[in-house]
Scaffold this active site. Structure first.
Site, PDB file in Angstrom:
ATOM      1  N   CYS A  80       3.104  -3.405   3.909  1.00 48.67           N
ATOM      2  CA  CYS A  80       2.272  -2.266   4.330  1.00 48.67           C
ATOM      3  C   CYS A  80       2.948  -1.630   5.532  1.00 48.67           C
ATOM      4  O   CYS A  80       4.123  -1.906   5.789  1.00 48.67           O
ATOM      5  CB  CYS A  80       0.827  -2.675   4.596  1.00 48.67           C
ATOM      6  SG  CYS A  80       0.553  -3.808   5.967  1.00 48.67           S
ATOM      7  N   ARG A  94       7.248   0.372   7.690  1.00 52.70           N
ATOM      8  CA  ARG A  94       7.448   1.505   8.601  1.00 52.70           C
ATOM      9  C   ARG A  94       8.323   1.187   9.804  1.00 52.70           C
ATOM     10  O   ARG A  94       8.950   2.080  10.361  1.00 52.70           O
ATOM     11  CB  ARG A  94       6.088   2.014   9.105  1.00 52.70           C
ATOM     12  CG  ARG A  94       5.329   2.842   8.089  1.00 52.70           C
ATOM     13  CD  ARG A  94       4.058   3.415   8.659  1.00 52.70           C
ATOM     14  NE  ARG A  94       3.421   4.333   7.710  1.00 52.70           N
ATOM     15  CZ  ARG A  94       2.117   4.574   7.661  1.00 52.70           C
ATOM     16  NH1 ARG A  94       1.297   3.971   8.515  1.00 52.70           N
ATOM     17  NH2 ARG A  94       1.619   5.414   6.780  1.00 52.70           N
ATOM     18  N   ARG A 116       6.507 -33.785  10.768  1.00 55.15           N
ATOM     19  CA  ARG A 116       5.441 -33.552  11.753  1.00 55.15           C
ATOM     20  C   ARG A 116       4.632 -32.288  11.452  1.00 55.15           C
ATOM     21  O   ARG A 116       3.526 -32.127  11.967  1.00 55.15           O
ATOM     22  CB  ARG A 116       6.018 -33.471  13.161  1.00 55.15           C
ATOM     23  CG  ARG A 116       6.830 -32.210  13.456  1.00 55.15           C
ATOM     24  CD  ARG A 116       7.457 -32.272  14.841  1.00 55.15           C
ATOM     25  NE  ARG A 116       8.022 -30.999  15.267  1.00 55.15           N
ATOM     26  CZ  ARG A 116       9.220 -30.557  14.895  1.00 55.15           C
ATOM     27  NH1 ARG A 116       9.966 -31.274  14.075  1.00 55.15           N
ATOM     28  NH2 ARG A 116       9.673 -29.392  15.333  1.00 55.15           N
ATOM     29  N   HIS A 117       5.194 -31.413  10.600  1.00 51.27           N
ATOM     30  CA  HIS A 117       4.484 -30.168  10.284  1.00 51.27           C
ATOM     31  C   HIS A 117       3.427 -30.354   9.190  1.00 51.27           C
ATOM     32  O   HIS A 117       2.554 -29.511   9.031  1.00 51.27           O
ATOM     33  CB  HIS A 117       5.480 -29.088   9.863  1.00 51.27           C
ATOM     34  CG  HIS A 117       6.539 -28.845  10.891  1.00 51.27           C
ATOM     35  ND1 HIS A 117       6.273 -28.296  12.122  1.00 51.27           N
ATOM     36  CD2 HIS A 117       7.866 -29.117  10.868  1.00 51.27           C
ATOM     37  CE1 HIS A 117       7.390 -28.234  12.827  1.00 51.27           C
ATOM     38  NE2 HIS A 117       8.372 -28.714  12.097  1.00 51.27           N
ATOM     39  N   HIS A 167       8.149 -24.559   9.116  1.00 57.39           N
ATOM     40  CA  HIS A 167       7.075 -25.146   9.927  1.00 57.39           C
ATOM     41  C   HIS A 167       5.681 -24.908   9.342  1.00 57.39           C
ATOM     42  O   HIS A 167       4.800 -25.749   9.505  1.00 57.39           O
ATOM     43  CB  HIS A 167       7.112 -24.563  11.349  1.00 57.39           C
ATOM     44  CG  HIS A 167       8.281 -25.026  12.149  1.00 57.39           C
ATOM     45  ND1 HIS A 167       8.365 -24.877  13.517  1.00 57.39           N
ATOM     46  CD2 HIS A 167       9.451 -25.635  11.774  1.00 57.39           C
ATOM     47  CE1 HIS A 167       9.512 -25.385  13.957  1.00 57.39           C
ATOM     48  NE2 HIS A 167      10.202 -25.826  12.914  1.00 57.39           N
ATOM     49  N   ASN A 168       5.470 -23.741   8.725  1.00 58.95           N
ATOM     50  CA  ASN A 168       4.119 -23.355   8.303  1.00 58.95           C
ATOM     51  C   ASN A 168       3.903 -23.447   6.800  1.00 58.95           C
ATOM     52  O   ASN A 168       2.780 -23.235   6.334  1.00 58.95           O
ATOM     53  CB  ASN A 168       3.807 -21.923   8.764  1.00 58.95           C
ATOM     54  CG  ASN A 168       4.145 -21.682  10.225  1.00 58.95           C
ATOM     55  OD1 ASN A 168       5.009 -20.858  10.539  1.00 58.95           O
ATOM     56  ND2 ASN A 168       3.509 -22.411  11.125  1.00 58.95           N
ATOM     57  N   ARG A 223      -0.232 -30.595  10.353  1.00 61.96           N
ATOM     58  CA  ARG A 223      -0.687 -29.307  10.895  1.00 61.96           C
ATOM     59  C   ARG A 223      -1.060 -28.350   9.764  1.00 61.96           C
ATOM     60  O   ARG A 223      -2.067 -27.648   9.831  1.00 61.96           O
ATOM     61  CB  ARG A 223       0.400 -28.706  11.785  1.00 61.96           C
ATOM     62  CG  ARG A 223       0.675 -29.573  13.008  1.00 61.96           C
ATOM     63  CD  ARG A 223       1.987 -29.262  13.669  1.00 61.96           C
ATOM     64  NE  ARG A 223       2.238 -30.200  14.756  1.00 61.96           N
ATOM     65  CZ  ARG A 223       3.405 -30.319  15.388  1.00 61.96           C
ATOM     66  NH1 ARG A 223       4.430 -29.557  15.041  1.00 61.96           N
ATOM     67  NH2 ARG A 223       3.554 -31.198  16.364  1.00 61.96           N
ATOM     68  N   GLY A 265      -2.094  -5.770   8.327  1.00 59.12           N
ATOM     69  CA  GLY A 265      -3.332  -5.705   7.540  1.00 59.12           C
ATOM     70  C   GLY A 265      -3.239  -6.514   6.258  1.00 59.12           C
ATOM     71  O   GLY A 265      -4.187  -7.210   5.876  1.00 59.12           O
ATOM     72  N   ASP A 320       0.883  -1.174   0.000  1.00 58.31           N
ATOM     73  CA  ASP A 320       0.000   0.000   0.000  1.00 58.31           C
ATOM     74  C   ASP A 320       0.919   1.222   0.000  1.00 58.31           C
ATOM     75  O   ASP A 320       2.134   1.089  -0.242  1.00 58.31           O
ATOM     76  CB  ASP A 320      -0.997  -0.042   1.169  1.00 58.31           C
ATOM     77  CG  ASP A 320      -0.335   0.130   2.524  1.00 58.31           C
ATOM     78  OD1 ASP A 320       0.915   0.189   2.595  1.00 58.31           O
ATOM     79  OD2 ASP A 320      -1.065   0.223   3.526  1.00 58.31           O
ATOM     80  N   HIS A 321       0.359   2.404   0.258  1.00 59.47           N
ATOM     81  CA  HIS A 321       1.182   3.617   0.251  1.00 59.47           C
ATOM     82  C   HIS A 321       2.288   3.560   1.306  1.00 59.47           C
ATOM     83  O   HIS A 321       3.402   4.000   1.075  1.00 59.47           O
ATOM     84  CB  HIS A 321       0.298   4.859   0.472  1.00 59.47           C
ATOM     85  CG  HIS A 321      -0.613   4.735   1.634  1.00 59.47           C
ATOM     86  ND1 HIS A 321      -1.747   3.948   1.604  1.00 59.47           N
ATOM     87  CD2 HIS A 321      -0.568   5.264   2.891  1.00 59.47           C
ATOM     88  CE1 HIS A 321      -2.363   4.009   2.777  1.00 59.47           C
ATOM     89  NE2 HIS A 321      -1.664   4.794   3.575  1.00 59.47           N
ATOM     90  N   THR A 349       2.639  -2.002   8.805  1.00 57.38           N
ATOM     91  CA  THR A 349       3.055  -2.995   9.794  1.00 57.38           C
ATOM     92  C   THR A 349       3.272  -4.386   9.202  1.00 57.38           C
ATOM     93  O   THR A 349       3.927  -5.223   9.822  1.00 57.38           O
ATOM     94  CB  THR A 349       1.966  -3.142  10.874  1.00 57.38           C
ATOM     95  OG1 THR A 349       0.739  -3.506  10.214  1.00 57.38           O
ATOM     96  CG2 THR A 349       1.764  -1.842  11.648  1.00 57.38           C
ATOM     97  N   GLY A 350       2.641  -4.641   8.077  1.00 59.58           N
ATOM     98  CA  GLY A 350       2.580  -6.008   7.531  1.00 59.58           C
ATOM     99  C   GLY A 350       1.365  -6.771   8.046  1.00 59.58           C
ATOM    100  O   GLY A 350       1.046  -7.845   7.540  1.00 59.58           O
TER     101      GLY A 350
END
Ligand code: RB5
Length: 156
Positions: free
Chosen positions: A77, A121, A144-145, A110-111, A148, A82, A20-21, A79-80
């Site tokens: 963005c 920012r 094991r991941h 893991h994910n 999940r 949103g 974003d901006h 903060t990352g």
């Protein structure tokens, strides 16, 4: 904890990126950084730092990833946060809001995150370059991941 299992040749990856901006400046820098290394980068915008709504751009990257146009996605963005929330609304997306290279490695190991969302920012551009490099070059560990991640995907 040590977390580095780089093995993917990132030059072979197709990457979609948007901001974003608030993330525009770092998005521009990341696009150049990745293209300099020979990656195929789809810049989903915006084209300037005029005020925009981050869900509109997070979903462009999300659909590029689930549609197979890109192997991985990158979002920037303020903060990352949103961008990650918005991208995770799209079935098949596992977007991780990451603030350190170690978290980037774990998001992959893991994910099996397919999108990384970073802060334009609050995180230094050099750190975000390390985060993105780690995110793109680290493989999912499986094992094991796997179950999940399958359970996450079953929530779509
Ligand atoms: C824009 O001001 C800001 O809210 C956005 O960039 C992001 O930080 C939202 O999560």
């Amino acid at each position: 904890m040590q977390a580095s299992a780089d093995s993917t040749d990132i030059k072979k990856l197709r990457v979609a990126i948007a901001s974003d901006h608030a993330g525009f400046e770092q998005k521009t820098r990341l696009v150049a950084f990745l293209r300099e290394q020979g990656l195929d980068v789809i810049d989903c915008g915006p084209e300037d730092d005029n005020r925009v709504d981050y869900p509109d751009f997070a979903t462009k990257v999300a659909y590029a990833v689930v549609g197979g146009l890109a192997d991985r996605g990158i979002l920037v963005c303020g903060t990352g946060i949103g961008m990650a929330i918005a991208a995770n609304k799209i079935a098949g997306i596992r977007a991780a809001n990451v603030i350190t290279p170690q978290m980037a490695a774990l998001a992959r190991q893991h994910n099996d995150a397919n999108v990384v969302s970073v802060s334009g920012r609050f995180i230094d551009p050099d750190v975000n370059e390390q985060i993105v490099t780690t995110f793109l070059s680290t493989d999912f560990e499986g094992g094991r991941h796997s179950l999940r991640v399958e359970k996450i995907d079953a929530l779509d």
